[in-house]
Design a protein around this motif. Sequence first.
Motif, short mmCIF file in Angstrom:
data_model
loop_
_atom_site.label_atom_id
_atom_site.label_comp_id
_atom_site.label_asym_id
_atom_site.label_seq_id
_atom_site.Cartn_x
_atom_site.Cartn_y
_atom_site.Cartn_z
N LEU A 112 0.84 -1.20 0.00
CA LEU A 112 0.00 0.00 0.00
C LEU A 112 0.88 1.25 0.00
O LEU A 112 0.60 2.22 -0.73
CB LEU A 112 -0.93 -0.01 1.22
N GLU A 113 1.94 1.21 0.78
CA GLU A 113 2.84 2.37 0.83
C GLU A 113 3.44 2.64 -0.56
O GLU A 113 3.48 3.78 -1.02
CB GLU A 113 3.96 2.15 1.85
N VAL A 172 0.83 4.29 -2.69
CA VAL A 172 0.56 5.67 -2.30
C VAL A 172 1.69 6.59 -2.77
O VAL A 172 1.44 7.69 -3.28
CB VAL A 172 0.33 5.75 -0.77
N VAL A 173 2.92 6.14 -2.64
CA VAL A 173 4.06 6.94 -3.11
C VAL A 173 4.00 7.11 -4.63
O VAL A 173 4.29 8.18 -5.17
CB VAL A 173 5.40 6.30 -2.66
N MET A 188 1.25 7.19 -6.38
CA MET A 188 0.19 8.17 -6.65
C MET A 188 0.68 9.59 -6.41
O MET A 188 0.33 10.52 -7.13
CB MET A 188 -1.03 7.90 -5.76
N LYS A 189 1.48 9.76 -5.35
CA LYS A 189 2.05 11.08 -5.05
C LYS A 189 2.87 11.57 -6.24
O LYS A 189 2.71 12.69 -6.71
CB LYS A 189 2.96 10.95 -3.82
#
Lengths: 351, 351
Positions: A122-123, A126-127, A129-130
């Motif tokens: 998940l991390e 998310v990174v 997506m950032k």
Amino acid sequence: MAKKIKPEDLTCPLPITEHDTIQLAHGSGGKMMTDLISRLFVWAFDNPALNKQDDQAVVEIGKQRLSFTTDSFVVDPIFFPGGDIGELAVYGTVNDICMNGARPLYLSVGMIIEEGMPLADLEKIVVSMKRAAEEAGVVIVTGDTKVVNKGKGDKLFINTAGIGILEHDYTISADQLRPGDKILLSGTIGDHGIAVLSKREGLSFETPVESDTCPLNSLVAQILKAGHVHAMRDPTRGGVAATLNEFAHASDVGIHIREDHIPVKPAVSGACEVLGLDLLYVANEGKLIAAVPPDKAEAVLRAMKSHPLGQDAAMIGEVTSEQPGMVSMTTRIGGRRIVDMPVAEQLPRIC
Amino acid sequence: MAKKIKPEDLTCPLPITEHDTIQLAHGSGGKMMTDLISRLFVWAFDNPALNKQDDQAVVEIGKQRLSFTTDSFVVDPIFFPGGDIGELAVYGTVNDICMNGARPLYLSVGMIIEEGMPLADLEKIVVSMKRAAEEAGVVIVTGDTKVVNKGKGDKLFINTAGIGILEHDYTISADQLRPGDKILLSGTIGDHGIAVLSKREGLSFETPVESDTCPLNSLVAQILKAGHVHAMRDPTRGGVAATLNEFAHASDVGIHIREDHIPVKPAVSGACEVLGLDLLYVANEGKLIAAVPPDKAEAVLRAMKSHPLGQDAAMIGEVTSEQPGMVSMTTRIGGRRIVDMPVAEQLPRIC
């Protein structure tokens, strides 16, 4: 409180029996999906913005025209060559926002996570997506997180919705094509579908194929500087065939393309041949098709080619007044075939 | 193209080992979810609108302030006493849009359907969404449909995102509470959670409990006519306890409430007693909590009570400068207890 409408007060034009169930093809970008959307969703929600069935709605707030869109991403696997579900979710919505010429500004993110998903994965997403939001120049301003029990989801589904601003005052929409318009394609096709399939099925090719997922808003800005276009769409689910059929249907025109003008990487066309897939139906995540008035076509093509994401752009065909609603193609060997709307996606869960 | 940031260039403040996995509690509305959001999502996406962690973001486009929000709905079962996942998805997003005083206008709908779902059930839910949108005065302008393989979803997940317009120029947000503010609650609590639980577990009570799912935008409009409020929020996942703790934390104030002032239906409090649930943590889908300056509190309470959705409204407590960040309660028998942030939801998949 307002009187509740009973479902039995309404008769849905989609004939439904108690045995009818949802099939994978209902989410495929083909005929079954179009049917479900037209006969159920458009029938029920019925309003001018939705009824156009573009990939984004144009809404007015005050004196401002906004472009508003949503997409859920259920791609399997969530990591694939050239990308992952996170950047796909950002770029996919950025691209839908800007296909009417809008400038994407803000995104929302809704995550549905399956219990047991590794937090490290998940991390990573998310990174990703950032980074994708930064690359596309959009800001993720709001979100929601849900978790479902193990076995009731599939690692991660991501919904993104987004808002852009329309800074021009004309209409770029699937229903704006006119006979004589040229059909431009921004680059090679089939990369995304083949990349996801290769990972999912554990296939390897001599030359690895990577997804083309990327944000198209800067390419769109460059195109619009070169000239007014009638329609743009990114050929994702259902591929180039679905997009051209949607254009032909919405504008009630014919479209004729030439197979030998369509850019494709040798590794991708080779993979399609081996796997028995029709390239025209394979999904893309970083390409766009534009219908451009003939007097602007050369300028728009040059603008595309001068952009890093449009170097392989080509003029692949034109709009005709013959056979309205249909797409035809001159094949590589000189024959002529109909390019029909796909019934179902050859590759489910591609985005 | 922009240089890609490698995930290893960034260090996430949420300590993650390779064994850490997502648990149901990460989607619960409690401490574990707050932790995940603050330390992963807010860390990565980091911008003023998101960092406020309100249920909606305020964004500016041109001279217009908009309220933008998203929610995914994974409630199990999809039909429950008093509602279904469709109307919940419409009302939930309408309510999040308007909790800062915005007027909801447009919604997007993203459906993730499990292969094999009866089409007749989907039709019922779509008709329910149509009715809900009409009741709330919003228009569903754009959507997306995905289908996942049988066993990779759970009948139907719905994401809605929405846009509203801010027609006032002040800030209604969780960080605006001031000591002396009165805490108002718009009606009885716990109805939604108990209704969903009763259906899911096959429980029956002497008096059936129905979900309170409804659109709160007209109640909000009535409240704002009566006076300026500092903060509003609908106490969904995590219930009244989570919302009050979020308020206390964001504004760095204490909140003290009185148990005997909290409106509750006898059937709901009875069910909580039998099932061993703490009412303060049970989800609601048609109630709001407002923090109101003391000189406006009586007028706002009267305005609430004059609205059909606020007839049972009550003043349940006040904001203090003591014990900042904490919520306390005088119990029915005169004791005093801390009302802590829930660690996890007592009832998963409630919305």
